[in-house]
Design an enzyme around this catalytic site. Sequence first.
Site, mmCIF file in Angstrom:
data_model
loop_
_atom_site.group_PDB
_atom_site.id
_atom_site.type_symbol
_atom_site.label_atom_id
_atom_site.label_comp_id
_atom_site.label_asym_id
_atom_site.label_seq_id
_atom_site.Cartn_x
_atom_site.Cartn_y
_atom_site.Cartn_z
ATOM 1 N N LYS A 17 -3.102 17.140 39.136
ATOM 2 C CA LYS A 17 -3.396 16.518 37.835
ATOM 3 C C LYS A 17 -4.793 15.902 37.806
ATOM 4 O O LYS A 17 -5.571 16.126 36.885
ATOM 5 C CB LYS A 17 -2.345 15.431 37.499
ATOM 6 C CG LYS A 17 -0.921 15.943 37.416
ATOM 7 C CD LYS A 17 0.062 14.834 37.069
ATOM 8 C CE LYS A 17 0.192 13.762 38.122
ATOM 9 N NZ LYS A 17 0.704 14.204 39.427
ATOM 10 N N ARG A 92 5.692 8.800 32.789
ATOM 11 C CA ARG A 92 6.390 9.138 34.023
ATOM 12 C C ARG A 92 7.868 8.808 33.912
ATOM 13 O O ARG A 92 8.556 8.754 34.925
ATOM 14 C CB ARG A 92 5.788 8.317 35.147
ATOM 15 C CG ARG A 92 5.255 9.171 36.313
ATOM 16 C CD ARG A 92 4.468 8.257 37.165
ATOM 17 N NE ARG A 92 4.091 8.659 38.451
ATOM 18 C CZ ARG A 92 2.827 8.814 38.841
ATOM 19 N NH1 ARG A 92 1.845 8.748 37.971
ATOM 20 N NH2 ARG A 92 2.559 9.048 40.091
ATOM 21 N N ARG A 131 -5.397 14.857 51.311
ATOM 22 C CA ARG A 131 -6.272 14.414 50.205
ATOM 23 C C ARG A 131 -7.195 13.271 50.629
ATOM 24 O O ARG A 131 -6.795 12.344 51.316
ATOM 25 C CB ARG A 131 -5.385 13.922 49.045
ATOM 26 C CG ARG A 131 -6.157 13.150 47.976
ATOM 27 C CD ARG A 131 -5.419 13.059 46.689
ATOM 28 N NE ARG A 131 -4.202 12.271 46.752
ATOM 29 C CZ ARG A 131 -3.334 12.174 45.750
ATOM 30 N NH1 ARG A 131 -3.548 12.826 44.612
ATOM 31 N NH2 ARG A 131 -2.249 11.445 45.872
ATOM 32 N N ARG A 165 -5.904 7.276 50.376
ATOM 33 C CA ARG A 165 -5.000 6.310 49.766
ATOM 34 C C ARG A 165 -3.930 5.882 50.769
ATOM 35 O O ARG A 165 -3.426 6.698 51.523
ATOM 36 C CB ARG A 165 -4.339 6.920 48.530
ATOM 37 C CG ARG A 165 -5.240 6.925 47.333
ATOM 38 C CD ARG A 165 -4.725 7.787 46.210
ATOM 39 N NE ARG A 165 -3.325 7.598 45.878
ATOM 40 C CZ ARG A 165 -2.713 8.231 44.883
ATOM 41 N NH1 ARG A 165 -3.398 9.082 44.114
ATOM 42 N NH2 ARG A 165 -1.445 8.033 44.639
ATOM 43 N N ARG A 176 7.989 9.317 46.647
ATOM 44 C CA ARG A 176 7.335 9.621 45.365
ATOM 45 C C ARG A 176 7.903 10.908 44.756
ATOM 46 O O ARG A 176 8.075 11.009 43.540
ATOM 47 C CB ARG A 176 5.812 9.718 45.568
ATOM 48 C CG ARG A 176 5.191 8.336 45.802
ATOM 49 C CD ARG A 176 3.868 8.377 46.541
ATOM 50 N NE ARG A 176 2.811 9.042 45.795
ATOM 51 C CZ ARG A 176 1.676 9.477 46.354
ATOM 52 N NH1 ARG A 176 1.465 9.320 47.649
ATOM 53 N NH2 ARG A 176 0.768 10.045 45.605
#
Length: 220
Positions: A17, A92, A131, A165, A176
């Site tokens: 996203k 969400r 990431r 992160r 998640r």
Amino acid sequence: MNATKRIVLIGPPGCGKGTQAKRIEEATGMVQLSTGDMLRAAVAAGSPIGLKAKAVMEAGQLVSDDLIIGMVADRIKQPDCAKGFILDGFPRSIPQAEALARMLAENQQPMNGAIEIRVPDQFIVERITGRYTCAKCGAGYHDKFQKPKQDGVCDKCGASEFSRRKDDNEETVRTRLGAYHDVTAPIVGFYEKGGILKVVDGTQAIDDVTKSIMGVLGSL
Ligand code: ADP
Ligand code: AMP
């Protein structure tokens, strides 16, 4: 392309996203509205919202609907949003989707499209644990799928510091993903019923996902 479109990107953590929202922003001038980025900025600033959200985010759970809805309601009133926007990470939950629909109806600004970036669960842990971002300009990278052209140097701004992160670890990713399936995925049906759902294959290479999304945007 009419730049005053308002769209939602939907998909599990790591589906792409943020990567795609930044590319759409660059190509169209529509504004990326990432609730994750807003919350991380609030945590870094130590603001009241950040103090409430920090532990929940680190645990990989969802921040309360009321807090998020208030934050987005304030943001979409800002003048830059008149250029159109790409919601990334919001809504969400069904209550968030309903609240968004009410906000937009009040402003007589309907949502033009909801694009699901479909990526099966088995891809997600590798996407998330690889990431990282440029610590200076926020450009996104991946250990395997999106390396900078020159090792250790940001393509966009030339900086050489990067960050990962705290919630991008395997255990938190599983929490998640659970939250995605239990609470967020029902919004796909919400937008399908509303007749504005489009689906793109998020397992394609990054450039091909961008082409698919730009094709959808052109058709809206
Ligand atoms: P999200 O915003 O949905 O959580 P990101 O856009 O941050 O996801 O993407 C997660 C990671 O996967 C990033 O490191 C990004 O570089 C990488 N990535 C994004 N899209 C793809 C893709 N289509 N193929 C492979 N890797 C991707
Ligand atoms: P993201 O950057 O989209 O991966 O979001 C990071 C974290 O911020 C999530 O795991 C949640 O804890 C929180 N968050 C972001 N957006 C929302 C939202 N719309 N509703 C609830 N929590 C959110």
